[in-house]
Each structure stands twice: as structure tokens, then as C-alpha cells.
Design a protein around this motif. Structure first.
Motif, PDB file in Angstrom:
ATOM      1  N   TRP A  55       0.826  -1.213   0.000  1.00 20.80           N
ATOM      2  CA  TRP A  55       0.000   0.000   0.000  1.00 20.80           C
ATOM      3  C   TRP A  55       0.856   1.257   0.000  1.00 20.80           C
ATOM      4  O   TRP A  55       0.529   2.233  -0.671  1.00 20.80           O
ATOM      5  CB  TRP A  55      -0.959  -0.013   1.200  1.00 20.80           C
ATOM      6  N   VAL A  56       1.966   1.201   0.761  1.00 20.33           N
ATOM      7  CA  VAL A  56       2.848   2.374   0.780  1.00 20.33           C
ATOM      8  C   VAL A  56       3.472   2.591  -0.606  1.00 20.33           C
ATOM      9  O   VAL A  56       3.603   3.728  -1.069  1.00 20.33           O
ATOM     10  CB  VAL A  56       3.946   2.206   1.864  1.00 20.33           C
ATOM     11  N   HIS A  57       3.810   1.498  -1.268  1.00 21.95           N
ATOM     12  CA  HIS A  57       4.369   1.627  -2.619  1.00 21.95           C
ATOM     13  C   HIS A  57       3.354   2.245  -3.572  1.00 21.95           C
ATOM     14  O   HIS A  57       3.704   3.092  -4.399  1.00 21.95           O
ATOM     15  CB  HIS A  57       4.821   0.258  -3.137  1.00 21.95           C
ATOM     16  N   ILE A  58       2.110   1.813  -3.437  1.00 22.14           N
ATOM     17  CA  ILE A  58       1.060   2.398  -4.292  1.00 22.14           C
ATOM     18  C   ILE A  58       0.974   3.902  -4.023  1.00 22.14           C
ATOM     19  O   ILE A  58       0.877   4.722  -4.956  1.00 22.14           O
ATOM     20  CB  ILE A  58      -0.293   1.696  -4.021  1.00 22.14           C
ATOM     21  N   PHE A  59       1.057   4.263  -2.745  1.00 20.23           N
ATOM     22  CA  PHE A  59       0.994   5.679  -2.372  1.00 20.23           C
ATOM     23  C   PHE A  59       2.166   6.451  -2.987  1.00 20.23           C
ATOM     24  O   PHE A  59       1.991   7.546  -3.537  1.00 20.23           O
ATOM     25  CB  PHE A  59       1.015   5.782  -0.837  1.00 20.23           C
ATOM     26  N   ILE A  60       3.372   5.857  -2.925  1.00 21.43           N
ATOM     27  CA  ILE A  60       4.552   6.543  -3.473  1.00 21.43           C
ATOM     28  C   ILE A  60       4.453   6.663  -4.995  1.00 21.43           C
ATOM     29  O   ILE A  60       4.788   7.703  -5.572  1.00 21.43           O
ATOM     30  CB  ILE A  60       5.843   5.796  -3.063  1.00 21.43           C
ATOM     31  N   VAL A  61       3.967   5.599  -5.639  1.00 24.44           N
ATOM     32  CA  VAL A  61       3.798   5.659  -7.102  1.00 24.44           C
ATOM     33  C   VAL A  61       2.811   6.770  -7.459  1.00 24.44           C
ATOM     34  O   VAL A  61       3.031   7.548  -8.410  1.00 24.44           O
ATOM     35  CB  VAL A  61       3.316   4.289  -7.647  1.00 24.44           C
ATOM     36  N   LEU A  62       1.738   6.869  -6.687  1.00 20.07           N
ATOM     37  CA  LEU A  62       0.756   7.949  -6.925  1.00 20.07           C
ATOM     38  C   LEU A  62       1.415   9.318  -6.776  1.00 20.07           C
ATOM     39  O   LEU A  62       1.200  10.215  -7.595  1.00 20.07           O
ATOM     40  CB  LEU A  62      -0.398   7.829  -5.925  1.00 20.07           C
ATOM     41  N   LEU A  63       2.240   9.458  -5.738  1.00 20.88           N
ATOM     42  CA  LEU A  63       2.942  10.726  -5.527  1.00 20.88           C
ATOM     43  C   LEU A  63       3.841  11.059  -6.713  1.00 20.88           C
ATOM     44  O   LEU A  63       3.896  12.209  -7.170  1.00 20.88           O
ATOM     45  CB  LEU A  63       3.787  10.663  -4.251  1.00 20.88           C
ATOM     46  N   ILE A  64       4.545  10.037  -7.208  1.00 19.67           N
ATOM     47  CA  ILE A  64       5.452  10.265  -8.346  1.00 19.67           C
ATOM     48  C   ILE A  64       4.657  10.693  -9.585  1.00 19.67           C
ATOM     49  O   ILE A  64       5.020  11.637 -10.293  1.00 19.67           O
ATOM     50  CB  ILE A  64       6.285   8.989  -8.636  1.00 19.67           C
ATOM     51  N   VAL A  65       3.540   9.994  -9.837  1.00 16.01           N
ATOM     52  CA  VAL A  65       2.713  10.319 -11.011  1.00 16.01           C
ATOM     53  C   VAL A  65       2.160  11.744 -10.881  1.00 16.01           C
ATOM     54  O   VAL A  65       2.281  12.560 -11.809  1.00 16.01           O
ATOM     55  CB  VAL A  65       1.559   9.293 -11.158  1.00 16.01           C
ATOM     56  N   VAL A  66       1.576  12.043  -9.713  1.00 19.68           N
ATOM     57  CA  VAL A  66       1.002  13.379  -9.510  1.00 19.68           C
ATOM     58  C   VAL A  66       2.093  14.445  -9.614  1.00 19.68           C
ATOM     59  O   VAL A  66       1.908  15.494 -10.247  1.00 19.68           O
ATOM     60  CB  VAL A  66       0.300  13.449  -8.122  1.00 19.68           C
ATOM     61  N   GLY A  67       3.256  14.156  -9.028  1.00 20.19           N
ATOM     62  CA  GLY A  67       4.366  15.098  -9.085  1.00 20.19           C
ATOM     63  C   GLY A  67       4.791  15.382 -10.508  1.00 20.19           C
ATOM     64  O   GLY A  67       5.024  16.540 -10.888  1.00 20.19           O
ATOM     65  N   ASN A  68       4.882  14.329 -11.319  1.00 18.40           N
ATOM     66  CA  ASN A  68       5.279  14.516 -12.725  1.00 18.40           C
ATOM     67  C   ASN A  68       4.232  15.291 -13.506  1.00 18.40           C
ATOM     68  O   ASN A  68       4.564  16.171 -14.314  1.00 18.40           O
ATOM     69  CB  ASN A  68       5.539  13.157 -13.378  1.00 18.40           C
ATOM     70  N   VAL A  69       2.956  14.955 -13.259  1.00 18.28           N
ATOM     71  CA  VAL A  69       1.866  15.668 -13.963  1.00 18.28           C
ATOM     72  C   VAL A  69       1.932  17.159 -13.619  1.00 18.28           C
ATOM     73  O   VAL A  69       1.893  18.025 -14.508  1.00 18.28           O
ATOM     74  CB  VAL A  69       0.493  15.072 -13.574  1.00 18.28           C
ATOM     75  N   LEU A  70       2.073  17.458 -12.321  1.00 18.32           N
ATOM     76  CA  LEU A  70       2.148  18.869 -11.893  1.00 18.32           C
ATOM     77  C   LEU A  70       3.359  19.569 -12.492  1.00 18.32           C
ATOM     78  O   LEU A  70       3.288  20.729 -12.894  1.00 18.32           O
ATOM     79  CB  LEU A  70       2.202  18.949 -10.364  1.00 18.32           C
TER      80      LEU A  70
END
Lengths: 308, 280
Positions: free
Chosen positions: B256-271
Motif C-alpha cells: 500500500w505504501v508503494h502504491i501511495f509513493i507511485v501515486l505521488l510520483i505520477v502526480v508530481g510529474n503531472v504537476l
């Protein structure tokens, strides 16, 4: 807390392996307090973190100094020379570097090592003298020789051998046999070997600077960069895995300290009992003191020095 | 991402902490599929004949115990359960107190006798050079054992060990960094061709794939490998069940933490890209 520890003699006094060892009141409270002190750095640099950091460095230095003295100085001198003298009296050979040698030679070798150590330390008395250069030269030479033989075999010869594999496999399954186990099929084997070959050649090609970057070499280099980026991505993923594992282990350890035996208010399962467990009480103490300090110093420096 | 949105990074730490604590309180666990490297590690030990001597090197400290100690415990269980004799060494100074505690706890379960079934030689300073010295001759590297400070001649297990890794059928190392598995491969595998198994931290694991199977018989990579291995050992050893269940629960939190980090990376890149386009 001390009263709790004194009440129950069955509890071990100072075993920090929370959750697996016997209950240990002082150790448990220390584990909770110091863990939360270190975590408090995530908010910002603060006295609790500094305290834990200095305690860790001091205790670590003392422990390592003692271990290195015991195993690196005392044992090689006292035990090995004592052992050699016993063998000499019994008229037996002594093991030295895998060979049986006369005890006198073994003792002389140990004494020669002591002499080299003293020569190395002589730079503290006379910097720039000739004496420290001899042991340094021996150390560099011996280390290079030891590294060279093993490293050449493991990181060069064996790696080349690992690369030189046929692109097809007779033992792998046909695609139709069990297509669900894709990794075991001949097609996947060939694909993996091609990726390995192309990836290695292109990654090495990226570091060829002897020739002008033509279109071909530039293309090879670009593929090499992609291979390297995938590798670094994989390493980053593993690093995250490791760091999160440490966090989870700490949470698990703190969770173990909320169990029976550590609470100041007894173990009746009440809310008060849970609230007086080491992580809750020490965490509350740290938060309160940090809020107090923040109130005194003002909020102007909030965020400065927070964890990277 | 924090710089892209002006978000204070401490919010991310807080969410991460809440996520881990919440999942820990829920306490769910899930069985993991066992990969080829872990299976090979387990099978290599299972294939050893009874009475064989294995050198077990503890090359870790408390900072890596979260990943390596479960592997170490599982390995001791499997070795002693199969009546394999263990020669325990270490090239990290902080490891011996922990390894001794594990042997104290596990060895009595299999009625093993110190000196006959296992020996603790303790820490040896010198990194690669110490490894080479241990390989050349255990007797010239160590004068006494670490537990009782007895001369090696008085320990029956050592009578079957000779120079050049003679008498030692397998080397297992729990490696947290330098010196560790890569140095053992060079000093023991490269020079004496001793078969090697290892359990490593996540940071070291990517380096090991290049060594399998030619120079490593198998390896346990990070907490994932530890969990899979404990599942295999736990099938026959009850004492491992608690450790296995705990690791399985930890791996679910990891996921679950990995999913959270992947989400952060995706959102960070989009932003980042949206911000770049807006600025242009």
C-alpha cells in the motif's frame, strides 16, 4: 517506571529486543523515547533529535572502539601468541595463513605486525618521516593483491562467462505447452538473452568516448542511457522498499510496546492503560515540549531544518 | 512534488505515517508467491547432507535488522532442523550480540550442543582481508571462540575444518553492505569456489541478479525475500509462524505504501509538466 521494574523480578532489566525478549521496562521506554526523538526530525531539527543523535554517536563509538580493541589488538596479540607458545612447548606446528609453521616463525610474524603498527603511528610524533611509509606500502600492496585475484575472477571472468550464453535453449518449454508460465518458455528465454546482450553492448557503448559520436554510436548510446535509467529506477524502487521496511519495523516495535506490561497504569485494557504506554506518553511529551519551544521562539523559523 | 505545489513536505511524511500506522493496526496479512531465487536458496540448504558444515556470516548491524534478522532466524532454523553444523562468523562488529541471542533461543529447540553442532567465532576486523584470512585458515584468523573464549582445538566442530575452506560445504552471508556478499563472492567464491547463498538488504539486492546462478546458488532479496523464505521454512517449523505472519503483514503495508509513493510520483510529474507548459 522504575517502581514497575522493581516490582517484577521476572522482567529482564535491559534487553532492547522489544516484542521477542522478556518484558523489559526501562529498555522498552528507552526504545519508544529514542525512536520518537529521531522521528521528530521529520518535523524539524530540535533538541530531542540532537540528544538522540549524540547519544547514538557516543554509544556507537564506545562500542566499536571496544570491539576493535578486543578483536583487532588484544586477540591477535594475547591469544595468538599465547597459542603459539603452547604449541612451541608441545613441539607442534602453528597455523599461519593456511600453512603449518614453526611457532617461533608465527610469533615473529605477529611481532613484525606490531612493529609495522608502531611505525604507522609514528607519524603522530614525526609527520612526514620515512617510518610510516613502509607499513602503508605493505598495506596497499597486500590489499591490491587480495582484491585483484578475487575481484578479477568474480567481477570479470565469471561475468563474461555469464554473458556468453546461447540465444536459444533446448530445455525451455515450447510456447504452447504452458503459456501461463511465460518465463519458462523458449521464446521468453531468447527474448531475455537478446535484451541482455543488446542492453550490455549499448550501456558499454555509452561510455565509449574515443570515437566521434556518429549517428550509429549516438543511437547506441541513447539505448544505453535508457538501459541505465531502467537500472537506476530499479535501484530506487529497491531503496524505497528498504527504507519503508525500516519504518514498518519501527512501527511494529512501538506497537509491541503498547502491549501488556509496559503501561504505567497497569494492564487492565482500559483507555487509561493504553494512554500510559511508552509510545503514547513519550510521544506526547516530545510534542508538548516542541510546542512549548515553538511558542517561546515564535513561528518564524517553522520549516527550517526540516528533513530532506 | 512539494516544490511544484508549494506543499510542505511534512504533510507527505504525516500521511505516510498515518497510512503505515493504520495498516499496522488493521493487521491484515497476505501470502506471497515464492520466486525462483528464494526457492533456490531454500532448496540448496535442503539438499545438504546431515552433518555438513556451513559457514554462516552475519554481516549486518541493528540498522538493517528489520530486513535481515528474519532471514537469519529462518536460516538457523532450517540448518539446525536438518542437522547441519554451523560455523558462525561476522565481519561487522555489532552483529555478534544479536546472533548469539538467536542461537540461544533456537538451538535448544533442536537439542543442539555448543561446540559440536555450532560454534560462534565472532567478529573479525579487516573487511576483505579478514575474509581472505578466514578463507585461508580459520585457525590463523581466530585463536578462540567468541562465546566461551576456548581455544579452537577444544571445539569438536573445528576438527573437521581445514585450510582453504576445507570441510565447509556452503557459505551463507546476511549482508547489509560493505563488507558483505560482494566481497565474500570475490574472496570465497572467486578464490576457493565455495558455493554461496545470501540474504541482503533492498539496497544491495539489484546488484545480485548478475551473480545468479553462476556465482550465487540463491538469494533472499530484502523484506520480500525474507517473507517468502519464512513461508517455506514455516511449513515445517512452528516456531517461525509468528515471524512469518508478522512479515506477511508488513509486506501488505509495503504494498500500500508503494502504491501511495507511485501515486505521488505520477502526480508530481503531472504537476511538473503542467507547470512547465503554463510557464511556457
Amino acid at each position: 517506571m522504575i517502581a514497575l521494574a522493581l516490582q517484577d523480578t521476572a522482567r529482564s532489566f535491559f534487553d532492547l529486543e522489544a516484542g521477542s525478549a522478556d518484558l523489559d521496562i526501562i529498555g522498552g521506554w528507552l526504545v519508544a523515547f529514542l525512536t520518537l526523538c529521531v522521528f521528530s526530525f521529520l518535523y524539524k531539527d530540535n533538541p530531542f533529535y540532537k540528544f538522540a543523535e549524540h547519544l547514538f554517536v557516543g554509544a556507537g563509538t564506545a562500542f566499536f572502539a571496544l570491539q576493535y580493541y578486543q578483536e583487532g589488538i588484544l586477540e591477535p596479540l594475547r591469544d595468538h601468541i599465547g597459542d603459539a607458545l603452547e604449541h612451541q612447548q608441545a613441539g607442534e606446528l602453528v597455523q599461519l595463513g593456511g600453512y603449518g609453521v614453526d611457532a617461533g616463525i608465527a610469533i615473529a610474524a605477529r611481532c613484525f605486525a606490531v612493529l609495522l603498527s608502531i611505525m604507522l603511528l609514528s607519524r603522530l610524533v614525526k609527520p612526514g618521516g620515512w617510518a610510516p611509509r613502509w607499513p602503508l606500502a605493505i598495506m596497499v600492496g597486500v590489499y591490491a593483491a587480495i582484491k585483484l585475484t578475487g575481484e578479477t575472477q568474480s567481477k570479470l571472468v565469471q561475468q563474461f562467462r555469464g554473458m556468453m550464453k546461447p540465444l536459444t535453449s533446448d530445455t525451455a518449454m515450447a510456447w504452447g505447452d504452458n503459456w501461463q508460465n511465460v518465463e519458462q518458455t523458449a521464446a521468453f528465454y531468447t527474448f531475455a538473452q537478446v535484451v541482455l546482450l543488446v542492453g550490455t553492448v549499448c550501456a558499454l557503448g555509452h561510455f565509449v568516448f574515443t570515437f566521434r559520436r556518429t549517428r550509429f554510436l549516438g543511437g547506441v548510446s541513447r539505448v544505453g542511457v535508457v538501459v541505465l535509467m531502467i537500472t537506476f529506477g530499479s535501484m530506487f524502487g529497491f531503496t524505497v522498499l528498504g527504507r519503508i521496511a525500516l519504518l514498518i519495523e519501527r512501527v511494529d516495535s512501538l506497537g509491541g510496546l503498547t502491549g501488556d506490561g509496559y503501561q504505567l497504569a497497569g494492564t487492565d485494557g482500559s483507555v487509561m492503560s493504553a494512554l500510559t504506554s511508552p509510545p503514547v506518553l513519550t510521544g506526547t511529551l516530545i510534542v508538548l515540549v516542541l510546542l512549548l519551544l515553538k511558542g517561546r521562539r515564535g513561528d518564524g523559523d517553522a520549516g527550517s531544518g526540516s528533513a530532506a | 512534488m512539494a516544490s511544484a505545489t508549494g506543499l510542505d513536505r511534512r504533510w507527505i511524511f504525516l500521511v505516510m505515517g498515518v497510512l503505515v500506522v493504520s495498516l499496522y493496526v488493521l493487521g491484515e496479512a497476505a501470502e506471497m508467491p515464492v520466486n525462483e531465487y528464494v526457492q533456490s536458496y531454500y532448496d540448496t540448504i535442503e539438499a545438504l547432507p546431515e552433518g555438513t558444515i556451513v559457514m554462516l556470516s552475519a554481516d549486518f548491524d541493528p540498522a538493517s535488522m528489520a530486513e535481515l534478522l528474519p532471514m537469519y532466524q529462518g536460516t538457523i532454523h532450517q540448518l539446525l532442523r536438518n542437522n547441519i553444523r554451523v560455523l558462525n562468523v561476522s565481519t561487522w562488529p555489532a552483529a555478534p550480540p544479536y546472533t548469539r541471542a538467536e542461537f540461544d533461543r533456537i538451538a535448544p529447540q533442536y537439542e543442539k550442543v555448543y561446540g559440536v553442532d555450532w560454534v560462534e567465532l565472532g567478529f573479525k576486523p579487516g573487511d576483505d582481508v579478514a575474509m581472505g584470512q578466514i578463507g585461508q585458515s580459520v585457525r590463523s584468523a581466530y585463536a578462540k571462540d567468541d562465546r566461551n573464549l576456548k581455544p579452537l582445538n577444544e571445539l569438536p566442530l573445528l576438527n573437521d575444518v581445514s585450510a582453504g575452506f576445507g570441510g565447509i560445504s556452503l557459505l551463507i552471508t546476511m549482508s547489509a553492505g560493505y563488507p558483505g556478499i560482494l566481497e565474500w563472492i570475490a574472496q570465497a567464491g572467486g578464490r576457493y569456489e565455495v558455493p554461496i547463498l545470501t540474504g541482503t538488504t533492498a539496497v544491495q539486492t539489484p546488484d545480485l541478479y548478475a551473480y545468479y546462478p553462476s556465482q550465487l546458488e540463491g538469494f533472499l532479496g530484502a523484506a520480500t525475500g525474507a517473507t517468502q523464505y519464512l513461508q517455506l521454512v514455516g511449513e515445517q517449523t512452528e516456531d517461525v509462524h509468528e515471524s512469518r505472519d508478522r512479515n506477511q503483514a508488513r509486506m501488505l503495508i509495503q504494498s500500500w505504501v508503494h502504491i501511495f509513493i507511485v501515486l505521488l510520483i505520477v502526480v508530481g510529474n503531472v504537476l511538473y509538466f503542467v507547470g512547465k507548459r503554463s510557464a511556457a
